[in-house]
Scaffold this active site. Structure first.
Site, mmCIF file in Angstrom:
data_model
loop_
_atom_site.group_PDB
_atom_site.id
_atom_site.type_symbol
_atom_site.label_atom_id
_atom_site.label_comp_id
_atom_site.label_asym_id
_atom_site.label_seq_id
_atom_site.Cartn_x
_atom_site.Cartn_y
_atom_site.Cartn_z
ATOM 1 N N ASN A 90 0.859 -1.180 0.000
ATOM 2 C CA ASN A 90 0.000 0.000 0.000
ATOM 3 C C ASN A 90 0.899 1.235 0.000
ATOM 4 O O ASN A 90 1.848 1.320 0.790
ATOM 5 C CB ASN A 90 -0.893 0.004 1.237
ATOM 6 C CG ASN A 90 -1.913 -1.139 1.209
ATOM 7 O OD1 ASN A 90 -2.329 -1.569 0.129
ATOM 8 N ND2 ASN A 90 -2.304 -1.621 2.374
ATOM 9 N N GLN A 97 -2.583 2.934 2.974
ATOM 10 C CA GLN A 97 -1.385 2.865 3.830
ATOM 11 C C GLN A 97 -1.639 3.617 5.133
ATOM 12 O O GLN A 97 -2.131 4.753 5.127
ATOM 13 C CB GLN A 97 -0.167 3.462 3.106
ATOM 14 C CG GLN A 97 1.126 3.260 3.884
ATOM 15 C CD GLN A 97 2.365 3.738 3.138
ATOM 16 O OE1 GLN A 97 2.267 4.399 2.100
ATOM 17 N NE2 GLN A 97 3.526 3.420 3.668
ATOM 18 N N VAL A 99 0.796 2.876 7.958
ATOM 19 C CA VAL A 99 2.108 2.921 8.621
ATOM 20 C C VAL A 99 3.133 3.333 7.569
ATOM 21 O O VAL A 99 3.323 2.622 6.571
ATOM 22 C CB VAL A 99 2.474 1.547 9.231
ATOM 23 C CG1 VAL A 99 3.832 1.634 9.916
ATOM 24 C CG2 VAL A 99 1.396 1.087 10.216
ATOM 25 N N HIS A 103 6.601 -1.524 4.044
ATOM 26 C CA HIS A 103 6.335 -2.907 4.405
ATOM 27 C C HIS A 103 5.535 -3.577 3.295
ATOM 28 O O HIS A 103 4.721 -2.935 2.629
ATOM 29 C CB HIS A 103 5.543 -3.000 5.716
ATOM 30 C CG HIS A 103 4.281 -2.208 5.709
ATOM 31 N ND1 HIS A 103 4.262 -0.835 5.862
ATOM 32 C CD2 HIS A 103 2.978 -2.592 5.531
ATOM 33 C CE1 HIS A 103 3.008 -0.411 5.797
ATOM 34 N NE2 HIS A 103 2.211 -1.447 5.588
ATOM 35 N N HIS A 105 2.808 -6.632 2.391
ATOM 36 C CA HIS A 105 1.832 -7.595 2.903
ATOM 37 C C HIS A 105 1.997 -8.870 2.076
ATOM 38 O O HIS A 105 1.770 -8.861 0.864
ATOM 39 C CB HIS A 105 0.401 -7.086 2.703
ATOM 40 C CG HIS A 105 0.069 -5.855 3.486
ATOM 41 N ND1 HIS A 105 -0.666 -5.889 4.650
ATOM 42 C CD2 HIS A 105 0.363 -4.550 3.283
ATOM 43 C CE1 HIS A 105 -0.824 -4.664 5.117
ATOM 44 N NE2 HIS A 105 -0.203 -3.821 4.300
HETATM 45 P P1 5GP Z 1 -0.830 -0.558 5.893
HETATM 46 O O1 5GP Z 1 -2.292 -0.255 6.156
HETATM 47 O O2 5GP Z 1 0.042 0.602 6.322
HETATM 48 O O3 5GP Z 1 -0.501 -1.043 4.520
HETATM 49 O O4 5GP Z 1 -0.489 -1.792 6.826
HETATM 50 C C1 5GP Z 1 -0.353 -1.705 8.201
HETATM 51 C C2 5GP Z 1 -0.736 -3.046 8.763
HETATM 52 O O5 5GP Z 1 -0.271 -3.109 10.101
HETATM 53 C C3 5GP Z 1 -2.244 -3.311 8.799
HETATM 54 O O6 5GP Z 1 -2.548 -4.459 7.990
HETATM 55 C C4 5GP Z 1 -2.538 -3.558 10.272
HETATM 56 O O7 5GP Z 1 -3.479 -4.592 10.500
HETATM 57 C C5 5GP Z 1 -1.168 -3.913 10.834
HETATM 58 N N1 5GP Z 1 -0.991 -3.553 12.239
HETATM 59 C C6 5GP Z 1 -1.422 -2.420 12.867
HETATM 60 N N2 5GP Z 1 -1.059 -2.425 14.174
HETATM 61 C C7 5GP Z 1 -0.381 -3.617 14.356
HETATM 62 C C8 5GP Z 1 0.243 -4.204 15.504
HETATM 63 O O8 5GP Z 1 0.287 -3.637 16.607
HETATM 64 N N3 5GP Z 1 0.822 -5.423 15.327
HETATM 65 C C9 5GP Z 1 0.809 -6.069 14.117
HETATM 66 N N4 5GP Z 1 1.404 -7.266 14.076
HETATM 67 N N5 5GP Z 1 0.243 -5.538 13.019
HETATM 68 C C10 5GP Z 1 -0.343 -4.325 13.138
#
Ligand code: 5GP
Length: 118
Positions: A90, A97, A99, A103, A105
């Site tokens: 993302n 996105q 974070v 990263h 997925h």
């Molecule tokens: P993004 O939305 O930025 O692509 O992905 C961030 C991911 O981090 C999401 O899929 C979310 O579920 C995961 N996530 C958020 N907080 C935590 C956490 O405290 N621990 C873990 N293992 N994953 C997390």
């Protein structure tokens, strides 16, 4: 005035300040289970450096690190989901996105055929 930058969620997981189910780690990359899985296998594969917010920045500045990440994705998929996987980066809030520490997925099956989302 000094500017304080908060460590990212993933930097805090790498530092063991926040618990996670870690499935792989070397000097440069860590992988752990997503807390809210969207597939039978849902791993986050994360370069340890917080220098890059997204895959575009990573590819431009550190292509060898991106290539290593993809090789580790294959290794993890071999171990967790029969070697087949969907890889999602993302990139930006409009793409989901949340974070801003690059990263991947790694989503493993079985996944529904012919779909990209849920
Ligand atoms: P993004 O939305 O930025 O692509 O992905 C961030 C991911 O981090 C999401 O899929 C979310 O579920 C995961 N996530 C958020 N907080 C935590 C956490 O405290 N621990 C873990 N293992 N994953 C997390």
């Amino acid at each position: 005035m000094a500017i304080t930058v908060e460590p990212s969620l993933f930097t805090r997981i790498i530092a063991r300040e926040i618990p996670a189910d870690i499935v792989f780690e070397n000097e440069r990359i860590i992988a752990f289970r997503d807390i809210a899985p969207k597939a039978p296998v849902h791993l986050l594969v994360v370069p340890k450096t917080a220098e890059f917010a997204n895959v575009t920045e990573l590819a431009a500045a550190a292509p060898a690190l991106l290539a290593e990440l993809v090789a580790i994705v294959q290794q993890l998929a071999d171990d967790h989901c029969g070697g087949q996987y969907r890889l999602v980066f993302n990139t930006g809030p409009l793409a989901g996105q949340t974070v801003f520490h690059v990263h991947a997925h790694l989503l493993g099956g079985p996944l529904p055929e012919g779909t990209l989302g849920q």
